[in-house]
Design a protein around this motif. Sequence first.
Motif, short mmCIF file in Angstrom:
data_model
loop_
_atom_site.label_atom_id
_atom_site.label_comp_id
_atom_site.label_asym_id
_atom_site.label_seq_id
_atom_site.Cartn_x
_atom_site.Cartn_y
_atom_site.Cartn_z
N THR A 27 0.85 -1.19 0.00
CA THR A 27 0.00 0.00 0.00
C THR A 27 0.89 1.24 0.00
N GLY A 28 0.39 2.28 -0.65
CA GLY A 28 1.15 3.52 -0.82
C GLY A 28 1.57 3.67 -2.27
N CYS A 29 1.33 4.86 -2.81
CA CYS A 29 1.70 5.12 -4.21
C CYS A 29 2.09 6.59 -4.34
N ASN A 30 3.07 6.84 -5.20
CA ASN A 30 3.49 8.23 -5.44
C ASN A 30 2.65 8.89 -6.53
N LEU A 31 1.76 8.13 -7.17
CA LEU A 31 0.88 8.67 -8.21
C LEU A 31 -0.57 8.65 -7.70
N ARG A 32 -1.43 9.31 -8.48
CA ARG A 32 -2.86 9.34 -8.13
C ARG A 32 -3.67 9.25 -9.42
N CYS A 33 -3.57 8.12 -10.12
CA CYS A 33 -4.34 7.96 -11.36
C CYS A 33 -5.84 8.08 -11.04
N TRP A 34 -6.57 8.79 -11.88
CA TRP A 34 -8.00 8.96 -11.59
C TRP A 34 -8.72 7.63 -11.69
N PHE A 35 -8.17 6.70 -12.52
CA PHE A 35 -8.85 5.43 -12.75
C PHE A 35 -8.31 4.31 -11.86
N ILE A 96 7.19 -8.35 -10.61
CA ILE A 96 6.95 -7.06 -9.93
C ILE A 96 6.14 -6.18 -10.88
N GLU A 97 5.01 -5.71 -10.38
CA GLU A 97 4.20 -4.77 -11.16
C GLU A 97 4.48 -3.36 -10.67
N THR A 98 4.96 -2.50 -11.56
CA THR A 98 5.38 -1.15 -11.17
C THR A 98 5.01 -0.16 -12.26
N ALA A 99 4.85 1.10 -11.85
CA ALA A 99 4.62 2.16 -12.85
C ALA A 99 5.93 2.67 -13.43
N GLY A 100 7.06 2.19 -12.89
CA GLY A 100 8.35 2.57 -13.46
C GLY A 100 8.77 4.00 -13.15
N THR A 101 8.44 4.47 -11.97
CA THR A 101 8.83 5.83 -11.59
C THR A 101 9.85 5.86 -10.47
N VAL A 102 10.11 4.69 -9.87
CA VAL A 102 11.01 4.60 -8.72
C VAL A 102 12.00 3.48 -8.99
N PRO A 115 3.84 2.22 -17.69
CA PRO A 115 4.09 3.68 -17.68
C PRO A 115 2.75 4.40 -17.78
N LYS A 116 2.60 5.40 -16.95
CA LYS A 116 1.31 6.10 -16.92
C LYS A 116 1.29 7.25 -17.93
N LEU A 117 0.26 7.25 -18.76
CA LEU A 117 0.11 8.24 -19.83
C LEU A 117 -0.62 9.47 -19.29
N HIS A 134 -2.44 16.71 -8.69
CA HIS A 134 -2.35 16.79 -10.15
C HIS A 134 -0.93 17.16 -10.57
N THR A 135 -0.38 18.17 -9.91
CA THR A 135 0.97 18.65 -10.26
C THR A 135 2.00 17.55 -9.98
N ARG A 136 1.89 16.94 -8.81
CA ARG A 136 2.86 15.90 -8.44
C ARG A 136 2.77 14.71 -9.41
N HIS A 137 1.54 14.34 -9.74
CA HIS A 137 1.33 13.21 -10.66
C HIS A 137 1.99 13.51 -12.02
N GLU A 138 1.75 14.72 -12.53
CA GLU A 138 2.30 15.07 -13.83
C GLU A 138 3.83 15.11 -13.82
N GLN A 139 4.38 15.55 -12.68
CA GLN A 139 5.85 15.63 -12.59
C GLN A 139 6.49 14.24 -12.45
N SER A 140 5.71 13.29 -11.93
CA SER A 140 6.30 11.99 -11.56
C SER A 140 6.01 10.86 -12.54
N ARG A 141 4.92 10.95 -13.29
CA ARG A 141 4.41 9.75 -13.96
C ARG A 141 5.30 9.20 -15.08
N SER A 142 6.09 10.05 -15.71
CA SER A 142 6.94 9.55 -16.80
C SER A 142 8.41 9.72 -16.43
N GLN A 143 9.09 8.59 -16.21
CA GLN A 143 10.49 8.60 -15.77
C GLN A 143 11.29 7.62 -16.63
#
Length: 231
Positions: A27-35, A96-102, A115-117, A134-143
């Motif tokens: 539990t815990g995520c650095n993103l906040r996808c709306w879906f 491991i399932e990851t969004a690839g930001t860390v 990767p989150k679009l 929103h700002t944090r998500h946009e800054q973090s989602r593509s790494q």
Amino acid sequence: MRIAEVYSSIQGEGQFAGTPSVFVRTTGCNLRCWFCDTPFTSWKPEGPHISVANLVQQVGAFGVEHVVLTGGEPLLQPDSVPLCEQLLAAGHFVTIETAGTVFRPASANLLSISPKLANSSPSRVGSAAAVRWHTRHEQSRSQPDVVARLIATTEFQFKFVVDAPSDMVEITAYLAAWPEVSGDRIWLMPQARTREELQTNSDWIEAEALRRGYRFSSRWQIAQFGNQRGK
Ligand code: SF4
């Protein structure tokens, strides 16, 4: 590690769809996808801290080879490294399932990177917290630099959550940075939190995947259980 749930089910997505698996959901995520289909790991994270030794024991009790470390974002947690090491040593096949930001040097048999679009961004309307996320998500989602480090030494698949035909432009641009990645490592998966959404989006996304030489992934757990927790 902070854990939302540990349960046995069937992998519903990607190249091991249909494979009996134990899911260790951090539990815990650095993103906040709306879906987000697991808001109890992101928007409202919940769950106790559990030791690595306890988790290895819980997983072993299921008697299942495949283990999926998922989240949330599992690589946020330093203990993902010893957990994966111990699961591998115990003979498990670890995804491991990851969004690839860390980046975290966690060993696995497969990294499933989603990767989150731009289609994932939460609304900035409503409150100061909404603007912040929103700002944090946009800054973090593509790494891409993080993704490059992750895939340098480990088998991987890319799994894109597709919501609209316009997403294909962004996916094409993203993949231009990885010309060496073959189509059989690229999975297109419908954005869907309900059976109805899955049904509506599947046909055209499958056609796109076939046309481009990619793979199509349904979401077995949504089709089967309609996104029930622990299934
Ligand atoms: S990255 Fe995954 S867990 Fe995190 S908010 Fe997005 S969908 Fe939810």
